[in-house]
Scaffold this motif. Structure first.
Motif, PDB file in Angstrom:
ATOM      1  N   VAL A   3      11.932  -4.558   3.211  1.00 20.32           N
ATOM      2  CA  VAL A   3      11.450  -4.181   1.883  1.00 20.32           C
ATOM      3  C   VAL A   3      11.878  -2.743   1.636  1.00 20.32           C
ATOM      4  CG1 VAL A   3       9.460  -3.887   0.366  1.00 20.32           C
ATOM      5  CG2 VAL A   3       9.490  -5.747   2.061  1.00 20.32           C
ATOM      6  N   PHE A   4      12.643  -2.532   0.574  1.00 17.70           N
ATOM      7  CA  PHE A   4      13.167  -1.203   0.255  1.00 17.70           C
ATOM      8  C   PHE A   4      12.545  -0.726  -1.050  1.00 17.70           C
ATOM      9  CE2 PHE A   4      16.430   1.422  -1.960  1.00 17.70           C
ATOM     10  CZ  PHE A   4      16.426   2.492  -1.095  1.00 17.70           C
ATOM     11  N   GLN A   5      11.910   0.463  -1.001  1.00 13.18           N
ATOM     12  CA  GLN A   5      11.267   1.041  -2.177  1.00 13.18           C
ATOM     13  C   GLN A   5      11.786   2.463  -2.390  1.00 13.18           C
ATOM     14  OE1 GLN A   5       6.852  -0.248  -2.445  1.00 13.18           O
ATOM     15  NE2 GLN A   5       7.261  -0.166  -0.264  1.00 13.18           N
ATOM     16  N   ALA A   6      12.141   2.783  -3.623  1.00 16.16           N
ATOM     17  CA  ALA A   6      12.643   4.116  -3.963  1.00 16.16           C
ATOM     18  C   ALA A   6      11.674   4.806  -4.905  1.00 16.16           C
ATOM     19  CB  ALA A   6      14.030   4.023  -4.613  1.00 16.16           C
ATOM     20  N   PHE A   7      11.413   6.083  -4.643  1.00 21.92           N
ATOM     21  CA  PHE A   7      10.440   6.856  -5.413  1.00 21.92           C
ATOM     22  C   PHE A   7      11.061   8.179  -5.884  1.00 21.92           C
ATOM     23  CE2 PHE A   7       8.239   4.319  -2.281  1.00 21.92           C
ATOM     24  CZ  PHE A   7       7.138   3.807  -2.936  1.00 21.92           C
ATOM     25  N   SER A   8      10.500   8.745  -6.942  1.00 19.86           N
ATOM     26  CA  SER A   8      10.867  10.087  -7.342  1.00 19.86           C
ATOM     27  C   SER A   8       9.605  10.782  -7.851  1.00 19.86           C
ATOM     28  CB  SER A   8      11.946  10.079  -8.434  1.00 19.86           C
ATOM     29  OG  SER A   8      11.466   9.468  -9.616  1.00 19.86           O
ATOM     30  N   SER A   9       9.624  12.101  -7.824  1.00 22.99           N
ATOM     31  CA  SER A   9       8.459  12.860  -8.291  1.00 22.99           C
ATOM     32  C   SER A   9       8.284  12.677  -9.788  1.00 22.99           C
ATOM     33  CB  SER A   9       8.607  14.335  -7.948  1.00 22.99           C
ATOM     34  OG  SER A   9       9.705  14.885  -8.648  1.00 22.99           O
ATOM     35  N   ARG A  10       7.083  12.804 -10.276  1.00 24.15           N
ATOM     36  CA  ARG A  10       6.805  12.581 -11.697  1.00 24.15           C
ATOM     37  C   ARG A  10       7.436  13.647 -12.579  1.00 24.15           C
ATOM     38  NH1 ARG A  10       3.497   8.461 -12.435  1.00 24.15           N
ATOM     39  NH2 ARG A  10       2.176   7.746 -10.707  1.00 24.15           N
ATOM     40  N   ARG A  11       7.865  14.749 -11.952  1.00 21.85           N
ATOM     41  CA  ARG A  11       8.523  15.778 -12.756  1.00 21.85           C
ATOM     42  C   ARG A  11       9.971  15.407 -13.083  1.00 21.85           C
ATOM     43  NH1 ARG A  11       8.222  17.990  -7.528  1.00 21.85           N
ATOM     44  NH2 ARG A  11      10.215  18.559  -6.557  1.00 21.85           N
ATOM     45  N   ASN A  12      10.503  14.368 -12.405  1.00 20.29           N
ATOM     46  CA  ASN A  12      11.885  13.935 -12.654  1.00 20.29           C
ATOM     47  C   ASN A  12      11.954  12.915 -13.781  1.00 20.29           C
ATOM     48  OD1 ASN A  12      12.669  15.576 -10.640  1.00 20.29           O
ATOM     49  ND2 ASN A  12      13.582  14.004  -9.346  1.00 20.29           N
ATOM     50  N   SER A  67      -0.353   8.783  -5.011  1.00 20.89           N
ATOM     51  CA  SER A  67      -1.370   9.815  -4.793  1.00 20.89           C
ATOM     52  C   SER A  67      -0.742  11.169  -4.476  1.00 20.89           C
ATOM     53  CB  SER A  67      -2.305   9.398  -3.648  1.00 20.89           C
ATOM     54  OG  SER A  67      -1.631   9.431  -2.403  1.00 20.89           O
ATOM     55  N   LEU A  68       0.550  11.160  -4.113  1.00 20.75           N
ATOM     56  CA  LEU A  68       1.278  12.393  -3.808  1.00 20.75           C
ATOM     57  C   LEU A  68       2.186  12.817  -4.966  1.00 20.75           C
ATOM     58  CD1 LEU A  68       2.273  11.546  -0.125  1.00 20.75           C
ATOM     59  CD2 LEU A  68       0.450  13.083  -0.879  1.00 20.75           C
ATOM     60  N   GLY A  69       2.013  12.158  -6.119  1.00 20.15           N
ATOM     61  CA  GLY A  69       2.800  12.513  -7.286  1.00 20.15           C
ATOM     62  C   GLY A  69       4.161  11.862  -7.344  1.00 20.15           C
ATOM     63  N   MET A  70       4.362  10.776  -6.576  1.00 21.64           N
ATOM     64  CA  MET A  70       5.641  10.072  -6.563  1.00 21.64           C
ATOM     65  C   MET A  70       5.508   8.756  -7.326  1.00 21.64           C
ATOM     66  SD  MET A  70       7.328  12.243  -4.714  1.00 21.64           S
ATOM     67  CE  MET A  70       8.867  11.378  -4.390  1.00 21.64           C
ATOM     68  N   ARG A  71       6.533   8.439  -8.102  1.00 17.93           N
ATOM     69  CA  ARG A  71       6.520   7.217  -8.907  1.00 17.93           C
ATOM     70  C   ARG A  71       7.536   6.218  -8.363  1.00 17.93           C
ATOM     71  NH1 ARG A  71       7.284   8.006 -15.206  1.00 17.93           N
ATOM     72  NH2 ARG A  71       9.090   9.147 -14.416  1.00 17.93           N
ATOM     73  N   LEU A  72       7.108   4.946  -8.262  1.00 22.74           N
ATOM     74  CA  LEU A  72       7.997   3.893  -7.791  1.00 22.74           C
ATOM     75  C   LEU A  72       9.090   3.624  -8.817  1.00 22.74           C
ATOM     76  CD1 LEU A  72       8.593   1.655  -5.671  1.00 22.74           C
ATOM     77  CD2 LEU A  72       7.115   0.142  -7.020  1.00 22.74           C
ATOM     78  N   GLY A 129       0.802  -1.205   0.000  1.00 24.74           N
ATOM     79  CA  GLY A 129       0.000   0.000   0.000  1.00 24.74           C
ATOM     80  C   GLY A 129       0.838   1.260   0.000  1.00 24.74           C
ATOM     81  N   THR A 130       2.143   1.102   0.314  1.00 24.71           N
ATOM     82  CA  THR A 130       3.036   2.262   0.347  1.00 24.71           C
ATOM     83  C   THR A 130       3.146   2.912  -1.031  1.00 24.71           C
ATOM     84  OG1 THR A 130       4.327   1.240   2.126  1.00 24.71           O
ATOM     85  CG2 THR A 130       5.345   3.062   0.936  1.00 24.71           C
ATOM     86  N   ALA A 131       3.345   2.100  -2.069  1.00 28.35           N
ATOM     87  CA  ALA A 131       3.514   2.643  -3.419  1.00 28.35           C
ATOM     88  C   ALA A 131       2.272   3.397  -3.878  1.00 28.35           C
ATOM     89  CB  ALA A 131       3.860   1.518  -4.392  1.00 28.35           C
ATOM     90  N   LYS A 132       1.099   2.834  -3.621  1.00 28.80           N
ATOM     91  CA  LYS A 132      -0.147   3.502  -4.025  1.00 28.80           C
ATOM     92  C   LYS A 132      -0.309   4.829  -3.296  1.00 28.80           C
ATOM     93  CE  LYS A 132      -5.108   2.663  -4.567  1.00 28.80           C
ATOM     94  NZ  LYS A 132      -6.213   1.689  -4.345  1.00 28.80           N
ATOM     95  N   THR A 133       0.069   4.843  -2.018  1.00 30.44           N
ATOM     96  CA  THR A 133      -0.011   6.079  -1.234  1.00 30.44           C
ATOM     97  C   THR A 133       0.918   7.137  -1.807  1.00 30.44           C
ATOM     98  OG1 THR A 133      -0.590   4.887   0.778  1.00 30.44           O
ATOM     99  CG2 THR A 133       0.363   7.074   1.050  1.00 30.44           C
ATOM    100  N   MET A 134       2.134   6.738  -2.173  1.00 25.11           N
ATOM    101  CA  MET A 134       3.095   7.686  -2.737  1.00 25.11           C
ATOM    102  C   MET A 134       2.641   8.193  -4.111  1.00 25.11           C
ATOM    103  SD  MET A 134       5.218   8.205  -0.427  1.00 25.11           S
ATOM    104  CE  MET A 134       5.647   7.451   1.138  1.00 25.11           C
TER     105      MET A 134
END
Length: 340
Positions: free
Chosen positions: A331-340, A311-316, A304-309
């Motif tokens: 479990v390690f997950q890395a995200f960046s904003s969709r503008r990147n 919703s804030l404009g972050m991509r897995l 559920g972490t990825a889906k939550t992120m």
């Protein structure tokens, strides 16, 4: 202060102890402040604020945080501190109150300025070597791994764990979440700078920052110990029963960084946990972040972490998982904003 900039990414060491009657006399909490200060000087940091409750003692450090339970210690430090040099002094000090080391876990992210780290933090290989050389022989189950993308680029999570036959580093009902955020929103980051010629104490300014930034709203039930550094920077430890949360902020534009860590029960409401993550991210609006969740093996509390992120404009960007002896699954997950 490193010549390239201040290293925000923390090194984190968690030590578990056992004894014939570890609860007697509060165990590790019997260590006096002079002993704790002496160990911290070895690491190259000091205590700036402290508070405790019926379960543990909490210290805000000049570089991050220290938590002391009767049979457990968590210490995390940033900058160019030599965290692992606290290992032997902590083990020796624990022996004075009748406790022996039964488990160890070390974690950290990817340094922004790896070239300025002193030994043993010059590389993960060196860190693992130092741990192997300084841990007692009874910790027979050991594992080191780097989680993240296989390429050299990208955020990675470094994990080492060790335990004896009896130790379980991860309680059956608990989780630990470590969030690392970089490239913070510049407007929001400015809230962690002190006013020019501000002569108030770090404690009083820290309380103001806790309120105006929205950090107090992350967990209204927590007893908060906060501190603002001069000219900028912020640290907070939150105490809620036997659980803690902690926030550390380095707000400078070229190397801005913030971290949030908390422990909780996997039987808590997962939706409430995900709302907490949303609150944290909204305080900083980072361009990049990573979430490392440690849970008992077989538990999927991290889902559920990825889906939550999103919703804030972050991509897995990447996800990796591994199991560690006595420490459950990371479990390690890395995200960046969709503008990147």
């Amino acid at each position: 202060m490193a010549v390239s900039g201040f290293e925000g990414f923390e090194k984190r060491l968690e030590l578990y102890f056992s004894g014939d009657d570890p609860a007697a006399g509060n165990g590790l909490r019997r260590l006096n402040f002079y002993t704790i200060e002496k160990i911290l000087h070895t690491v190259q940091c000091t205590v700036v604020s402290a508070v405790g409750n019926d379960f543990f003692d909490s210290y805000v450090l000049s570089e991050s945080s220290l938590f002391v339970y009767p049979t457990k210690i968590i210490i995390k430090t940033c900058g160019t501190t030599q965290l692992l040099k606290s290992l032997r002094p902590l083990v020796e000090s624990a022996a004075t109150v009748g406790l022996t080391l039964s488990g160890c876990r070390y974690t950290r992210g990817t340094f922004i300025f790896p070239g300025v780290q002193p030994f043993p933090h010059t590389s993960f290989k060196d860190e693992v070597f130092y741990l192997e050389e300084n841990l007692p022989d009874n910790l027979v189950y050991r594992k080191a791994a780097v989680l993240g993308p296989r390429s050299a680029a990208g955020e990675k999570w470094h994990v080492f764990s060790a335990c004896d036959d009896s130790c379980t580093l991860m309680e059956d009902d608990s989780y630990t979440v470590e969030i690392c955020m970089t490239e913070l929103d510049r407007v929001l980051a400015k809230k962690f700078f002190r006013r020019f010629d501000d002569r108030r104490t770090g404690d009083s300014v820290g309380k103001e920052m806790t309120d105006v930034t929205g950090i107090r709203d992350v967990n209204r039930k927590a007893l908060i110990c906060d501190y603002a550094f001069d000219p900028c920077g912020y640290s907070m430890n939150g105490l809620a029963g036997g659980r803690y949360s902690t926030v550390h902020v380095t707000p400078e534009d070229d190397f801005s960084y913030a971290s949030f860590e908390c422990v909780g029960s996997v039987y808590d409401d997962r939706e409430e946990f995900l709302r907490l993550l949303q609150k944290v991210v909204k305080v900083f609006r980072p361009a990049k972040l990573s979430v490392a969740t440690t849970c008992p093996t077989g538990n999927d509390f991290w889902k559920g972490t990825a889906k939550t992120m999103e919703s804030l404009g972050m991509r897995l960007r990447s996800r990796a998982a591994d199991e560690f002896p006595g420490a459950g699954t990371v479990v390690f997950q890395a995200f960046s904003s969709r503008r990147n």
